[in-house]
Design a protein around this motif. Structure first.
Motif, PDB file in Angstrom:
ATOM      1  N   THR A  96       0.842  -1.192   0.000  1.00 47.08           N
ATOM      2  CA  THR A  96       0.000   0.000   0.000  1.00 47.08           C
ATOM      3  C   THR A  96       0.875   1.239   0.000  1.00 47.08           C
ATOM      4  O   THR A  96       1.765   1.386   0.851  1.00 47.08           O
ATOM      5  CB  THR A  96      -0.919   0.028   1.235  1.00 47.08           C
ATOM      6  OG1 THR A  96      -1.778  -1.107   1.208  1.00 47.08           O
ATOM      7  CG2 THR A  96      -1.771   1.292   1.238  1.00 47.08           C
ATOM      8  N   ASP A 121       0.304  -7.098  -5.863  1.00 43.53           N
ATOM      9  CA  ASP A 121      -0.743  -6.090  -6.020  1.00 43.53           C
ATOM     10  C   ASP A 121      -0.338  -4.798  -5.329  1.00 43.53           C
ATOM     11  O   ASP A 121       0.352  -4.813  -4.299  1.00 43.53           O
ATOM     12  CB  ASP A 121      -2.060  -6.582  -5.430  1.00 43.53           C
ATOM     13  CG  ASP A 121      -2.627  -7.766  -6.198  1.00 43.53           C
ATOM     14  OD1 ASP A 121      -2.336  -7.877  -7.406  1.00 43.53           O
ATOM     15  OD2 ASP A 121      -3.344  -8.575  -5.589  1.00 43.53           O
ATOM     16  N   GLN A 123      -1.894  -1.134  -3.867  1.00 42.75           N
ATOM     17  CA  GLN A 123      -3.028  -0.264  -3.523  1.00 42.75           C
ATOM     18  C   GLN A 123      -2.491   1.140  -3.291  1.00 42.75           C
ATOM     19  O   GLN A 123      -1.574   1.342  -2.487  1.00 42.75           O
ATOM     20  CB  GLN A 123      -3.751  -0.747  -2.263  1.00 42.75           C
ATOM     21  CG  GLN A 123      -4.923   0.160  -1.880  1.00 42.75           C
ATOM     22  CD  GLN A 123      -5.602  -0.264  -0.590  1.00 42.75           C
ATOM     23  OE1 GLN A 123      -5.090  -1.099   0.139  1.00 42.75           O
ATOM     24  NE2 GLN A 123      -6.745   0.332  -0.302  1.00 42.75           N
ATOM     25  N   ARG A 125      -3.329   4.895  -2.031  1.00 41.05           N
ATOM     26  CA  ARG A 125      -4.263   5.689  -1.235  1.00 41.05           C
ATOM     27  C   ARG A 125      -3.883   7.155  -1.313  1.00 41.05           C
ATOM     28  O   ARG A 125      -2.702   7.506  -1.240  1.00 41.05           O
ATOM     29  CB  ARG A 125      -4.256   5.229   0.227  1.00 41.05           C
ATOM     30  CG  ARG A 125      -4.765   3.813   0.433  1.00 41.05           C
ATOM     31  CD  ARG A 125      -4.917   3.476   1.897  1.00 41.05           C
ATOM     32  NE  ARG A 125      -5.839   4.389   2.570  1.00 41.05           N
ATOM     33  CZ  ARG A 125      -6.165   4.276   3.860  1.00 41.05           C
ATOM     34  NH1 ARG A 125      -5.650   3.319   4.591  1.00 41.05           N
ATOM     35  NH2 ARG A 125      -7.003   5.146   4.406  1.00 41.05           N
TER      36      ARG A 125
END
Length: 304
Positions: A96, A121, A123, A125
């Motif tokens: 993230t 993956d 992510q 923010r």
């Protein structure tokens, strides 16, 4: 001497906050637990660390000297944990990133990451309130890229990646766009559209104010409000290049900065004790090598 790292952390936190109760709230402990830990630390060291007479808990001369030593010990412990993390070979399934700068400035390292770790993956923010450091502290992000702040908590590490230009702009039909020179008094007379996460947090932003202020939690919202002519705003120039080129938005010629652009640093931030796997460590190194820059009004690259 059998003092603990927890005692040293409490000691430095009381010293920085000036209050046993404030330190207890941050640590989510009772005030009596913090007071007892400090008293035991003083007994172990054979020294009085705090003056306890008034409302604030101030350091004694001996406490002032040992505070730096305690902070150094805690810093070394964080470095030890970070080094241990780097020795791991685990490839995490996902990462993230907390990013508050224009994404276009980070595409080269992200493309390289996609090629190097195609099955990890990612992510991304965008902190609604501009507090990337808070997300890292809570463990909700692995790495952060944000506009530089005056100071970071001790448990966060940072490295400057470069600088970007923040532009003060208004719609071409806005009254401020008609002025040849704009001073702070002119700004105060018109509605300000401000990114809530940066209100008075960036260097020199305390001079940018207005009697009327609308706050938004995203640059996209500010851009739409400015394009409607509802006020003046400050946006990363990288986000509004097409609007500036078309003349839809006009950069305001502030008299306080007649020959320079407002440059703000961009930092890579991480939690020193946070465990990063192989992919996270690779991305951290790649982002650290990547230089964020743009061209100023004189045609020169912004540099560190």
């Amino acid at each position: 001497m059998r003092y603990s790292l927890d005692q040293l952390e409490m000691f430095t936190l009381v010293a920085s906050t000036g209050s046993f109760s404030a330190a207890a709230r941050q640590l989510r402990k009772t005030q009596s637990a913090v007071s007892t830990a400090i008293a035991n630390l003083e007994a172990d060291l054979g020294l009085v660390l705090f003056e306890r007479g008034g409302k604030a808990s101030t350091l004694t001369p001996a406490g002032e000297k040992l505070r730096n030593e305690a902070e150094l010990v805690l810093e070394r412990c964080l470095q030890l944990e970070a080094h241990a993390n780097e020795l791991g070979e685990r490839v995490e399934p996902a990462l993230t990133l907390a990013i508050e700068v224009p994404y276009s400035t980070l595409m080269p390292p992200l493309r390289d990451f996609a090629e190097r770790f195609p099955h990890v993956d990612l992510q991304i923010r965008h902190p609604l309130h501009g507090d990337v450091a808070e997300l890292l502290a809570r463990g909700e992000a692995d790495l952060g890229i944000a506009f530089s702040q005056p100071a970071y908590p001790r448990d966060l590490g940072f490295a400057q990646m470069g600088k970007l230009i923040l532009s003060h702009v208004a719609h071409r039909d806005h009254p401020l766009s008609k002025l040849k020179r704009v001073d702070f008094a002119d700004l105060r007379a018109h509605r300000r559209l401000v990114f809530s996460g940066h209100n008075h947090k960036l260097p020199s932003s305390e001079y940018l104010d207005a009697t009327r202020c609308w706050q938004a939690e995203s640059y996209a919202a500010l851009l739409e409000l400015a394009r409607t002519g509802l006020g003046w705003t400050t946006l990363p120039r990288q986000l509004i290049l097409s609007e500036l080129a078309s003349g839809e938005l006009v950069e305001l010629p502030l008299t306080a900065y007649p020959y320079t652009d407002w440059l703000v640093g961009v930092d890579l931030i991480w939690a020193k004790a946070h465990v990063l796997g192989k992919a996270g460590l690779w991305l951290k190194r790649r982002l650290g090598e990547h230089k964020v820059f743009e061209v100023d009004r004189e045609g020169k690259r912004t540099t560190l």
